[in-house]
Design a protein around this motif. Structure first.
Motif, mmCIF file in Angstrom:
data_model
loop_
_atom_site.group_PDB
_atom_site.id
_atom_site.type_symbol
_atom_site.label_atom_id
_atom_site.label_comp_id
_atom_site.label_asym_id
_atom_site.label_seq_id
_atom_site.Cartn_x
_atom_site.Cartn_y
_atom_site.Cartn_z
ATOM 1 N N ASP A 12 61.746 34.125 -138.611
ATOM 2 C CA ASP A 12 62.413 34.178 -137.307
ATOM 3 C C ASP A 12 63.095 32.856 -136.982
ATOM 4 O O ASP A 12 64.155 32.832 -136.341
ATOM 5 C CB ASP A 12 61.404 34.504 -136.199
ATOM 6 C CG ASP A 12 60.958 35.958 -136.239
ATOM 7 O OD1 ASP A 12 61.563 36.752 -136.981
ATOM 8 O OD2 ASP A 12 59.997 36.291 -135.517
ATOM 9 N N ASN B 68 65.457 44.897 -135.019
ATOM 10 C CA ASN B 68 65.176 43.626 -134.364
ATOM 11 C C ASN B 68 66.423 42.758 -134.501
ATOM 12 O O ASN B 68 66.719 42.254 -135.582
ATOM 13 C CB ASN B 68 63.976 42.927 -135.013
ATOM 14 C CG ASN B 68 62.673 43.626 -134.716
ATOM 15 O OD1 ASN B 68 62.495 44.208 -133.646
ATOM 16 N ND2 ASN B 68 61.737 43.574 -135.657
ATOM 17 N N ARG C 16 68.262 39.421 -134.011
ATOM 18 C CA ARG C 16 67.824 38.047 -133.823
ATOM 19 C C ARG C 16 68.971 37.082 -133.562
ATOM 20 O O ARG C 16 68.731 35.890 -133.364
ATOM 21 C CB ARG C 16 67.031 37.601 -135.048
ATOM 22 C CG ARG C 16 65.737 38.420 -135.236
ATOM 23 C CD ARG C 16 64.995 38.036 -136.489
ATOM 24 N NE ARG C 16 63.691 38.670 -136.537
ATOM 25 C CZ ARG C 16 63.435 39.838 -137.125
ATOM 26 N NH1 ARG C 16 64.436 40.510 -137.708
ATOM 27 N NH2 ARG C 16 62.219 40.337 -137.126
ATOM 28 N N ASN D 115 64.071 44.038 -142.081
ATOM 29 C CA ASN D 115 64.350 43.596 -140.716
ATOM 30 C C ASN D 115 63.101 43.638 -139.839
ATOM 31 O O ASN D 115 62.888 42.765 -138.986
ATOM 32 C CB ASN D 115 65.444 44.477 -140.109
ATOM 33 C CG ASN D 115 65.736 44.164 -138.667
ATOM 34 O OD1 ASN D 115 65.310 44.901 -137.765
ATOM 35 N ND2 ASN D 115 66.463 43.086 -138.411
ATOM 36 N N GLN D 116 62.255 44.639 -140.052
ATOM 37 C CA GLN D 116 61.028 44.768 -139.268
ATOM 38 C C GLN D 116 59.786 44.428 -140.083
ATOM 39 O O GLN D 116 58.932 43.668 -139.635
ATOM 40 C CB GLN D 116 60.902 46.188 -138.719
ATOM 41 C CG GLN D 116 61.957 46.563 -137.697
ATOM 42 C CD GLN D 116 61.724 47.944 -137.107
ATOM 43 O OE1 GLN D 116 60.924 48.727 -137.607
ATOM 44 N NE2 GLN D 116 62.426 48.248 -136.030
ATOM 45 N N SER E 116 59.005 40.769 -140.820
ATOM 46 C CA SER E 116 59.061 39.901 -139.639
ATOM 47 C C SER E 116 57.888 38.934 -139.598
ATOM 48 O O SER E 116 56.736 39.328 -139.757
ATOM 49 C CB SER E 116 59.062 40.773 -138.378
ATOM 50 O OG SER E 116 59.150 39.970 -137.229
ATOM 51 N N TYR F 210 68.059 40.400 -142.290
ATOM 52 C CA TYR F 210 66.894 40.065 -141.461
ATOM 53 C C TYR F 210 67.264 39.914 -139.987
ATOM 54 O O TYR F 210 66.531 40.361 -139.112
ATOM 55 C CB TYR F 210 66.247 38.770 -141.963
ATOM 56 C CG TYR F 210 64.940 38.467 -141.276
ATOM 57 C CD1 TYR F 210 63.772 39.125 -141.654
ATOM 58 C CD2 TYR F 210 64.870 37.536 -140.245
ATOM 59 C CE1 TYR F 210 62.568 38.865 -141.019
ATOM 60 C CE2 TYR F 210 63.673 37.268 -139.603
ATOM 61 C CZ TYR F 210 62.522 37.927 -139.995
ATOM 62 O OH TYR F 210 61.324 37.667 -139.351
#
Length: 200
Positions: free
Chosen positions: A26, A99, A101, A17-18, A21, A153
């Protein structure tokens, strides 16, 4: 033991997830997990099955819907409501570390219904068509995998939610695929295969 497993699951979650990145992910992964992205593919397959296999194609579509109903029912209504694992984006002690999204939906996290449903459909079709389309395993697996892993993610599922959802979906899809062949053993006989090949 359970606490250690949860800790490892969270650590792996944060690694992807981080740690993974980047601007491409994204942009791509939130789109990939969106139903409006993959729904046209499934609509195309419905039309393709009916056009090329006639009444048998209608049966395939009907069984695909049954397969989906079973996978979604087991994941969303049986397992999630029994386990009641909170999503990472809703966990008060963890959500500040992620994060996020996409919008964090309600409901529980384990198992991922995205993973369960897509792996169930992919492996149902893999069992049905593995002798006809030589690349269907990798295409089906990668499609289901990419949709499923995107859930980690974007911040709405843990890796174990995806893993067990994928295993559950695979089992359901394979079982229903073999049941289909058991009840309709003449599906894709050499004569049918030649007809389809000529049509394509």
């Amino acid at each position: 033991m359970l606490e250690r497993i949860i800790q490892i699951d969270q650590e792996v979650f944060l690694m992807f997830n981080q740690g993974a990145s980047n601007p491409v992910f994204d942009w791509l992964l939130p789109i990939l997990r969106n139903p409006f992205t993959w729904a046209p593919l499934y609509l195309f397959l419905v039309i393709f099955f009916i056009k090329h296999y006639g009444k048998m194609g209608i049966l395939i579509v009907a069984m695909t819907l049954v397969n989906f109903g079973i996978s979604d029912g087991v994941s969303s209504h049986l397992i999630k409501k029994t386990v009641k694992r909170v999503r990472p984006c809703n966990d008060e002690t963890f959500k500040e570390s992620i994060n996020l999204r996409v919008r964090c939906s309600g409901g529980y996290s384990f198992t991922s219904s995205h993973a369960t449903n897509h792996f169930a459909m992919a492996f149902f079709w893999i069992v049905l068509f593995r002798r006809r389309w030589k690349h269907i395993f990798w295409l089906g697996f990668l499609w289901a995998f990419m949709i499923s892993i995107s859930q980690v993610y974007v911040g709405v599922h843990y890796p174990l939610d995806i893993l067990f959802g994928a295993l559950l979906g695979t089992g359901i899809g394979v079982l229903n695929g073999y049941l289909f062949h058991r009840f309709f053993p003449t599906f894709l006989t050499p004569k049918q295969q030649n007809t389809v090949t000529t049509s394509i």
